[in-house]
Scaffold this motif. Structure first.
Motif, short mmCIF file in Angstrom:
data_model
loop_
_atom_site.label_atom_id
_atom_site.label_comp_id
_atom_site.label_asym_id
_atom_site.label_seq_id
_atom_site.Cartn_x
_atom_site.Cartn_y
_atom_site.Cartn_z
N PRO A 449 -17.89 39.18 13.71
CA PRO A 449 -18.16 40.31 12.83
C PRO A 449 -17.00 41.11 12.17
CG PRO A 449 -19.56 40.33 14.70
CD PRO A 449 -18.75 39.35 14.80
N GLN A 535 -15.14 43.89 4.41
CA GLN A 535 -16.46 43.30 4.91
C GLN A 535 -16.47 41.90 4.65
OE1 GLN A 535 -20.11 45.34 3.76
NE2 GLN A 535 -21.36 44.07 5.19
N ALA A 539 -22.20 39.16 5.23
CA ALA A 539 -22.52 39.86 6.38
C ALA A 539 -23.79 40.43 6.51
CB ALA A 539 -21.48 40.88 6.77
N GLU A 540 -24.26 41.09 5.10
CA GLU A 540 -25.42 41.56 4.87
C GLU A 540 -26.44 40.70 4.42
OE1 GLU A 540 -24.75 45.01 2.27
OE2 GLU A 540 -23.94 46.28 4.03
N THR A 541 -26.12 39.63 4.06
CA THR A 541 -27.34 38.75 3.36
C THR A 541 -27.67 37.57 4.15
OG1 THR A 541 -25.66 37.62 1.99
CG2 THR A 541 -26.78 39.61 1.26
N VAL A 542 -26.60 37.06 4.97
CA VAL A 542 -26.84 35.78 5.52
C VAL A 542 -27.11 35.80 7.14
CG1 VAL A 542 -25.82 33.43 6.12
CG2 VAL A 542 -25.15 34.67 3.84
N GLU A 543 -28.20 35.24 7.71
CA GLU A 543 -28.55 35.05 8.95
C GLU A 543 -27.58 34.47 9.71
OE1 GLU A 543 -30.81 36.95 11.31
OE2 GLU A 543 -30.17 38.11 9.55
N ARG B 412 -39.96 40.55 9.24
CA ARG B 412 -38.80 39.90 9.17
C ARG B 412 -38.06 40.34 10.74
NH1 ARG B 412 -33.53 41.39 7.25
NH2 ARG B 412 -32.21 39.40 6.81
N THR B 414 -35.11 39.96 12.90
CA THR B 414 -33.72 39.19 13.12
C THR B 414 -33.06 39.63 14.52
OG1 THR B 414 -32.63 41.31 12.62
CG2 THR B 414 -33.06 39.85 10.74
N ARG B 416 -29.50 39.96 16.97
CA ARG B 416 -27.95 39.81 17.21
C ARG B 416 -27.98 40.01 18.48
NH1 ARG B 416 -29.07 38.91 12.81
NH2 ARG B 416 -28.15 39.69 10.70
N TYR B 420 -21.13 42.78 19.29
CA TYR B 420 -20.31 43.59 18.38
C TYR B 420 -21.18 44.59 17.87
CZ TYR B 420 -16.81 39.97 18.02
OH TYR B 420 -15.72 39.10 18.53
N SER B 422 -20.78 46.85 15.65
CA SER B 422 -20.60 46.93 14.06
C SER B 422 -21.71 45.94 13.54
CB SER B 422 -19.53 46.61 13.46
OG SER B 422 -19.06 45.32 13.65
N GLU B 423 -21.79 44.88 14.19
CA GLU B 423 -22.87 43.80 13.92
C GLU B 423 -24.23 44.02 13.78
OE1 GLU B 423 -23.28 38.91 14.28
OE2 GLU B 423 -23.43 40.21 15.87
N LEU B 426 -25.38 46.98 11.54
CA LEU B 426 -25.54 46.39 10.20
C LEU B 426 -27.26 45.86 10.19
CD1 LEU B 426 -24.52 46.10 7.52
CD2 LEU B 426 -23.49 43.82 8.10
N GLN B 430 -30.67 47.68 8.48
CA GLN B 430 -31.32 46.91 7.37
C GLN B 430 -32.91 46.76 7.96
OE1 GLN B 430 -29.04 43.27 7.00
NE2 GLN B 430 -28.17 44.01 5.00
#
Lengths: 713, 713
Positions: A449, A535, A539-543, B412, B414, B416, B420, B422-423, B426, B430
């Motif tokens: 990332p 960026q 990064a913001e839309t794809v899992e 939803r 998610t 991570r 990271y 930053s990841e 993000l 969301q």
């Protein structure tokens, strides 16, 4: 070509389609591995009555791959592509290719899915470690050398992933938007030159879309460019799971690979039926088969599959070691901190699982020795789709800690795993030198990332450096990382993923048994802000997920018109940004100077001549880099040639280079155009450490789309 | 006792020594596993002609252990000792003991090396997770409950490690220096009370030295205290590898365990020879055997070994789940952030391998289900001495991520991995809520060097909290950690190592399916500076290593006279320090009040009576804690009783407690002394959240060394 046509003409349509359909060479989705296959990437049945061998395909660019141990034997693991690219040594990379090509044959394969030469356009790409660099000339020269080496062993090599495949996030659906000229001058140019020089039997098309169509269904890429412009004679196979329709055949795809991963075995029954009813398919089927046969005959893989053994190339370990030694890059060395003396009293080794080995990148390209990984660290389970054995973090068993102890036999060498900065700092404070191993894991399927060292390693290094100013950082990364602690450490060594004997190679460099000669094949930015896209796209839309197929109907647009063909150092030059470490950078334990650059344009083309000289006290190897600085229309930095040369202390060597006009010119109106006027050049130790500028006046030069001079009427 | 003496009298000396010598029940150092053994911790052959069964011994306090999968079947993994201690529920812990005792028998064992009740004197101790808490009364009550449960299944349980075994660094040679009174009032008092209540068949002596001698060779501990003062009737077995000489038998050791780990099989041939020539050994040998036989008969393990099956206790999973549900401690809950609504829109789950499971502590106590670990993360290879399979980081397969998805079916969710920041930030930005899983790994053999969350997790949490104020941190730690990010997060849940069904239990708490009722059994300091020893003893001199034997001749002194018997909250009270989270702290989704405390001293001893009331809207369970605050000689905080009570909204329950005078007094001149004067008490929700103070005047009370009243002449 004649023999291919002759053989093809004697085939039934069923035999023809059989040759165009590759299956997974593993039990998958309930389908058994095809008869005659060996666990590996893929299998295409042959036509024994016509002496057409089956194709047994194995990944990849770093050696015959491990596939989770399914084959039962290991193989020689070359260092990562980035490490290979850092050698700037085509002869060595060709030797590497010979080694893994020979090994592929020993293990029963006749196709090696090697030749990964995608340009490192996105340094966060999870497959950066598989590729060679960010520059088209550099990647083409080294990539061609690897493929020549492989095919010298009568094993077909691919080049891949045609033509632009810059990141893993959304890899199956992302659409790269780039203007045609920029594409010709960058990613396509690397393939163009590499294909010319190595004549790979096959090309593998990529997963992603470029300006709309999927790569494996792109008539522009597979027919207009590849066949019409370049006259390519081999065959195009799909990447595994990259085919979405039968009509990819009409676009120029010759072989569907790993077809169980696709929605249908398009190039099986459906193709056979289409060929019997539709003349376009009938014609294409013949062509597809002739392309495949061309590769079989041109590379000379024989009329039967090689017998499988579990042997490795006898010199495999040595070659892997040599590539690692030449691929390690000394980035920083303050106050002669390196090399270390074998008589040093105490060393604190910290982090990076240096007690267990050196990292291997993950995914289909992973190679492991017979014993498998020394350690395996779980990666994501969520989003893993059952492929964890492919992408878990694994280490080669060549432990730097052991090699360091071997090198400094009387030293007190301690190890701390680095999870706790306080513990590491305490050990560092008690030692003469602290060596921190810091890792960035990359794997196919997942991008990184950002360019930080994950898991708190930046804080670890800062704590160690605060405790002992004599701190050396050994980076084991897939690509560039940023270094917030840089000013506080004495030395930085970029060891990449150093392969089967990586631990030894690292110790050889640290203690000066080998003088470092690696140079960066990719720009290390000081921060993400310096990149064309701070960026990561998606990064913001794809899992994150290994397959990268996204949600149903999901799209992802990547705008590569921002930098166009100005990848890496070209972008930095265009923007006037200083890199953390520039493309081409690499220190030595000796020093080098370049003589005056002499440029000429004549019957031999555009030539450059200069001398390289070792002005220090140790034997070492220098990499002289020749850069275009500007053309008639203004500043324009491009690598146009390079030479690596081993030199004794005081020794001088003369170098002659011939420059490819495509590197100087622009793609315009279906061909290459070098405008008339003044071209300025400089020799460099890196893209930013340039010597005296020399000018050369050139007349206008035009080449056609195939790179041949346009004869003016 | 009579039967033991009768059986012993019919034995030959060879049969006697056989009963005193335990061997590893694994092939080790070239010695095969003894015939009749099952892979496990140890084996002692029986005397079939006299109906004396062999002893088949398995670790440990959390269940029948995994031993790297050597037995071929798994077992029910209870949550860690710290989690069990957090339940403050003796009935539940007794049920846990019944469960693992029953399982031990099902798997063919008749001795379970459970009953770990060492006080958590050093929170960096790598085995903190195996123990119950820092307070002698709390540990004694819960430890006794566990052992009672186990022995109810006709399986001998140990208590261990007798008597003080505070850290792993230098564990085989460190010498604990502590004054006698402090030892009696702390670690010994926990054993004393627990032994009285549960009558464990065996005691396991510790590795380290206390005031000079090794624990297993300490006449003071094994004879003066244990036999002469306490009148203990069972047998003392050594820890594995803790015996250095034959004359440990004379000091009071009854059985040498895992003897291949020692330098000699001292209790084999050497003991047999000594017994035939030296009357002291002859007498001791008889006594040793009688002590062992006493345990066999008193616990009723039968006259033959149980048959081995691969079954688990039928209610094992439910019990493990229940213990986890009651052991999870809600530390912080700002603005009603918890419980989460099942209708929440989106959740970002981050870190801690929450996609794979929940952590298990490492070492000999590790329990795994039949399928083994869902993931295993390599720990140190250097210094591992080949025991990596014991101490690698392993996870139970009950993944919190799955349980959260199950609980919030329409959200939803998610994930991570948290490497990271930053990841992770993000993803957090969301989502409606971010849940960060943070882990501290503990394993036998290695202490944690400090109380930070390793591997950059503190920075991860800070980054996530900055991106989403609605951040919940789920800690999965062996013991206390510091929390520099505490003010920035909405909630903190301490889930410890939550066992076989830990993921479910965590989700149950997060979503309020279960109302949290766990309370800390150990003080969470705000920083290391608050501890009696800010630096871990040996951190600068002892190299980490599983065996902990150090350099030849190495010594390590630990000065425990600093805090004496004032462990944990007692130390904090003495120093006037406020903890980050105090001993006894734990929030609920409802609220509780305690009525007025009524104290009395009469024929029933010292008694306390009060009411507990649920003043909130949800059913929940409260833990009322009764603390001594001061005695006639000044401030002195000690837990003297507690009660856990489930209450409906508005419900009230009356509680009666009888206080053990030893908790009020001091050890003086060979006995217990409660000075006459005023004693002040308070009920607390934690050691720092105390209610109204009540006084009680007491006359002088004296008890002898066995805890019996001294009748005045």
């Amino acid at each position: 070509a004649e023999r291919a046509a002759e053989t093809e003409s004697r085939m039934t349509n069923e035999e023809r389609t059989n040759l165009t359909l590759g299956l997974m060479a593993m039990e998958f989705a309930g389908v058994k591995s095809p008869e005659g296959s060996i666990p590996g990437a893929g299998y295409v049945p042959g036509v024994p009555r016509l002496g057409v061998p089956a194709l047994r395909e194995t990944d990849a660019s770093l050696g015959v791959t491990w596939i989770g141990g399914a084959r039962g034997d290991g193989a020689t693991a070359l260092p990562s592509g980035t490490a290979q690219g850092s050698t700037w040594n085509p002869e060595l990379i060709e030797l590497g290719g010979q080694t893994i090509g020979a090994e592929a044959r020993l293990k029963g394969f006749n196709v090696l899915l090697a030749g990964g030469i995608n340009l490192m356009r996105e340094p966060r790409n999870g497959r950066t470690f598989e590729y060679l660099g960010e520059d088209p000339w550099h990647s083409a020269i080294l990539g061609a050398a690897a493929v020549k080496g492989i095919q010298s062993q009568n094993v077909i090599s691919t080049m891949k992933h045609f033509a632009i495949n810059p990141q893993e996030t959304g890899r199956h659906f992302m659409n790269v938007k780039i203007d045609g000229a920029s594409l010709r001058e960058s990613d396509l140019l690397a393939f163009e030159i590499a294909i010319e020089r190595a004549e790979p039997g096959a090309l593998m098309c990529a997963y992603n879309r470029t300006n709309g169509p999927l790569s494996c269904g792109s008539k522009f890429l597979l027919t207009d460019v590849l066949r019409d412009d370049w006259g390519y004679k081999g065959f195009v196979m799909s990447d595994w799971g990259a085919v979405e329709a039968l009509d990819f055949a009409l676009a120029g795809l010759d072989q569907q690979s790993g077809a169980q991963l696709d929605e249908d075995l398009f190039f099986g029954e459906p193709l056979l039926e289409a060929a019997s009813s539709d003349p376009r398919y009938r014609e294409r089927l013949g062509e597809m088969v002739r392309n495949i046969l061309h590769a079989i005959y041109a590379v000379g893989i024989g009329d039967a599959v090689p017998e499988k053994t579990d042997e490795e190339a006898p010199n495999g370990g040595e070659v892997a070691l040599k590539v690692a030694q030449e691929g390690i890059v000394l980035l920083r060395n303050e106050g002669g901190a390196l090399p270390l003396s074998p008589d040093i009293g105490s060393i604190a080794v910290i982090g990076g699982h240096a007690d267990a080995g050196t990292p291997s990148g993950g995914g289909s390209s992973r190679v492991m020795g017979d014993d498998g990984p020394s350690i395996a660290i779980p990666f994501l389970r969520d989003g893993g789709s059952g492929f964890a054995a492919l992408f878990d973090r694994m280490y080669h068993g060549s432990a730097p800690l052991d090699a360091i102890r071997e090198m400094a036999k009387d030293a007190r060498v301690t190890f701390r795993d680095g999870r706790y900065p306080s513990e590491a700092a305490l050990a560092a404070a008690q030692a003469d030198v602290a060596i921190v191993f810091a890792t960035q894991y990359q794997t196919e399927g997942f991008d990184v990332p950002d360019l930080s060292l994950p898991g708190g390693q930046d804080a670890l290094i800062a704590a160690v450096a605060a405790a002992n100013p004599n701190t050396i950082v050994v980076l084991e990364t897939g690509g560039p990382v940023v270094m917030p602690w840089l000013d506080d450490v004495a030395g930085v060594v970029e060891a990449w993923y150093a392969g089967a004997r990586g631990g030894e190679a690292i110790a050889d460099i640290l203690f000066g048994k080998v003088n470092p000669s690696g140079h960066l094949p990719i720009t290390f930015p000081a921060s993400l802000d310096q990149l064309p896209r701070p960026q990561l796209d998606g990064a913001e839309t794809v899992e994150p997920g290994f397959l990268g197929r996204g949600e149903p109907g999901q799209t992802l647009e990547a705008d590569y018109t921002i930098e166009g063909s100005d990848i890496g150092y070209r972008w930095f030059a265009r923007k006037g940004e200083a890199a953390l470490f520039p493309f081409g950078h690499g220190l030595s334990y000796t020093s080098f100077e370049h003589g005056k650059l002499a440029l000429a344009h004549g019957d031999d083309g555009i030539t450059a001549r200069f001398e390289m000289r070792n002005t220090g006290e140790r034997t070492g190897a220098d990499v002289a880099q020749l850069y275009l600085i500007s053309g008639p229309e203004g500043p324009k930095q491009r690598l146009v040639g390079f030479a690596k040369q081993a030199l004794e202390p005081g020794e001088t060597a003369a170098v002659d280079l011939t420059l490819d006009p495509r590197l100087l010119g622009e793609w315009e109106e279906g061909g290459w155009h070098v405008a008339s006027g003044e071209y300025r050049f400089a020799l460099g130790h890196s893209a930013e450490a340039l010597g005296a500028v020399q000018s050369l006046g050139l007349p206008e030069i035009r080449l056609d789309a195939s790179g041949h001079p346009v004869v003016k009427n």
